[in-house]
Design a protein around this motif. Sequence first.
Motif, short mmCIF file in Angstrom:
data_model
loop_
_atom_site.label_atom_id
_atom_site.label_comp_id
_atom_site.label_asym_id
_atom_site.label_seq_id
_atom_site.Cartn_x
_atom_site.Cartn_y
_atom_site.Cartn_z
N PRO A 83 0.83 -1.21 0.00
CA PRO A 83 0.00 0.00 0.00
C PRO A 83 0.87 1.26 0.00
O PRO A 83 1.94 1.25 0.61
N PRO A 84 0.41 2.33 -0.68
CA PRO A 84 -0.85 2.42 -1.40
C PRO A 84 -0.77 2.03 -2.88
O PRO A 84 -1.79 1.99 -3.55
N LEU A 85 0.44 1.73 -3.38
CA LEU A 85 0.57 1.45 -4.81
C LEU A 85 -0.25 0.24 -5.23
O LEU A 85 -0.78 0.20 -6.33
N CYS A 86 -0.40 -0.73 -4.34
CA CYS A 86 -1.15 -1.93 -4.70
C CYS A 86 -2.61 -1.61 -5.02
O CYS A 86 -3.24 -2.32 -5.82
N TYR A 87 -3.16 -0.54 -4.43
CA TYR A 87 -4.55 -0.17 -4.73
C TYR A 87 -4.68 0.44 -6.12
O TYR A 87 -5.69 0.26 -6.79
N ALA A 88 -3.65 1.16 -6.53
CA ALA A 88 -3.67 1.79 -7.85
C ALA A 88 -3.35 0.80 -8.96
O ALA A 88 -3.79 0.97 -10.10
N VAL A 324 -3.23 19.62 1.33
CA VAL A 324 -3.18 18.41 0.49
C VAL A 324 -3.57 17.16 1.28
O VAL A 324 -3.48 16.05 0.76
N SER A 325 -4.01 17.34 2.53
CA SER A 325 -4.38 16.19 3.34
C SER A 325 -5.67 15.56 2.82
O SER A 325 -6.50 16.22 2.18
N PRO A 326 -5.87 14.28 3.05
CA PRO A 326 -7.03 13.58 2.48
C PRO A 326 -8.37 14.08 3.00
O PRO A 326 -9.40 13.89 2.34
N LYS A 344 -8.72 8.18 -3.91
CA LYS A 344 -7.38 8.50 -4.41
C LYS A 344 -6.83 7.45 -5.36
O LYS A 344 -6.25 7.79 -6.40
N TRP A 345 -6.99 6.17 -5.02
CA TRP A 345 -6.31 5.11 -5.79
C TRP A 345 -7.23 4.07 -6.39
O TRP A 345 -6.84 3.36 -7.31
N GLY A 346 -8.44 3.93 -5.86
CA GLY A 346 -9.34 2.92 -6.37
C GLY A 346 -9.81 1.98 -5.28
O GLY A 346 -9.34 2.05 -4.14
#
Length: 357
Positions: A83-88, A324-326, A344-346
Motif C-alpha cells: 500500500p498504497p501502490l497496490c490499490y492503484a 493536500v491532506s485527504p 485517491k487510488w481505487g
Amino acid sequence: MSDAVLVTGAFGLVGTATVRHLAQLGYRVVATDLDTPANRKAVAGLPAGVAVRWADLTDAGQVSQLVSAVAPAAIIHLAAVIPPLCYAKPVVARRVNVDGTANLTKAAAAQPSPSRFVLASSIAVYGPRNPYRTTDVLTAETPVRPYDLYGGHKVEAEAIVRQSGLDWVILRLGGVLTVDMRMDTDPNLIYFEGVLPTDGRLQTVDVRDVADAFAAATTAEVTGRVLLIGGDDSHRLLQGEIGSSTAAAMGLVGALPPGRCGNPDDDGAWFATDWMDTATAQSLLGHQHHSWPQILAETAQRAGWKRYPLRLVAPLAREYLKRVSPYYRQPGRYADPWGAVRRKWGPPEADRKVKPA
C-alpha cells in the motif's frame, strides 16, 4: 545446494537493510530485484561480496533459472507491491504478491536440495482493528480476516508457502521505520499516512531489527512457525504519534496537521494495524535492539544542523500539508480510511474482480 542466501526485493527498504545485515554477519548473499535504472544505481551501495542477479518474479522461467543458478540454502522473500501502490495497480500487485510467490516456491521445491523459505508477510492479514472494541493484542493465533487486497494477497501467499513442501517460516511485520533522513519521500506515502485514524494502534519496528529477524530466521529452529515482528513494548504507539514525533525529531516541529480519529462505533472504519505480542518472536530470534525513544534520538542526531532551518520552515510545511491532506474540506468528523483510499487510488477490497491489463 550452496550456502548462499537469496534475497528478493533486495533494493527496497527492508531488502536493503537485510542484505547489509546478512553481509555483515558473513553470509554469502545474492540480491535479486527488477532490473531498473534506480536499482542499478543502488548496486554501488551494496557491501563488498554481495552478488546481484536481476529477475522478474512474475516470469516463471526467469525465476527457475535464478533459483537453479544460485541453489540457495535459504530464500528471504521480501519482494511485494505494498500500500498504497497496490490499490492503484491491483493486477500488477497480484502478479507480484501472489503469482511471484508461487513461482519462487515451485522453483525452490524443484531443486535437489530445497531451500528454507522465509516469507515476509504483514499484519494486514488481520484486517481492520477497532481499538475501542478489540482490546487484545495480535498473536500468531489471531484469526486472519483481510479486508484490503494487500492483506488478501498475503493470506494467499502464506497458503502457497505452507503448501509448498519446503521448510518455511512466515514473519508478519508491523510498521517498519527507518532513521535514514530523506527529503524525497513519495507524496503518495505522505497522503496515505494522513488517511489513517490518528488513534489507531500500531506497533512499529526499526528496519534494522527486521533485518536481524530475517537473518536469524534462515537458521533458527523456527520452521513451520508464524512469528509477529515488531519492536519492544515502547513501540506500541498510536498512529498520530508516529509521524508528528518523527517530524519533530527532524526539526519539523508541528509540521504535520492533525488528522482525524477513528469512529469508535464502526469496526470497519479502521486500518489493518494493531499492537502485537512479540514475546515469542523475540525469544526465538532475539531481534529487538532499537527502542522507540532510541529511534527518535538517532533521527535527531542524524538530522544534525538541518534541524534548525527545518524548524523555520515547519509552519509553511504545515499549511501545505493541511491543504493536500485527504480530509481537507471533506465532510464528517471521523477518519474514513477506506473511503479516502477509494477516492485517491481505487477500490481497496480484497475480493474485488480485476481484469488483466
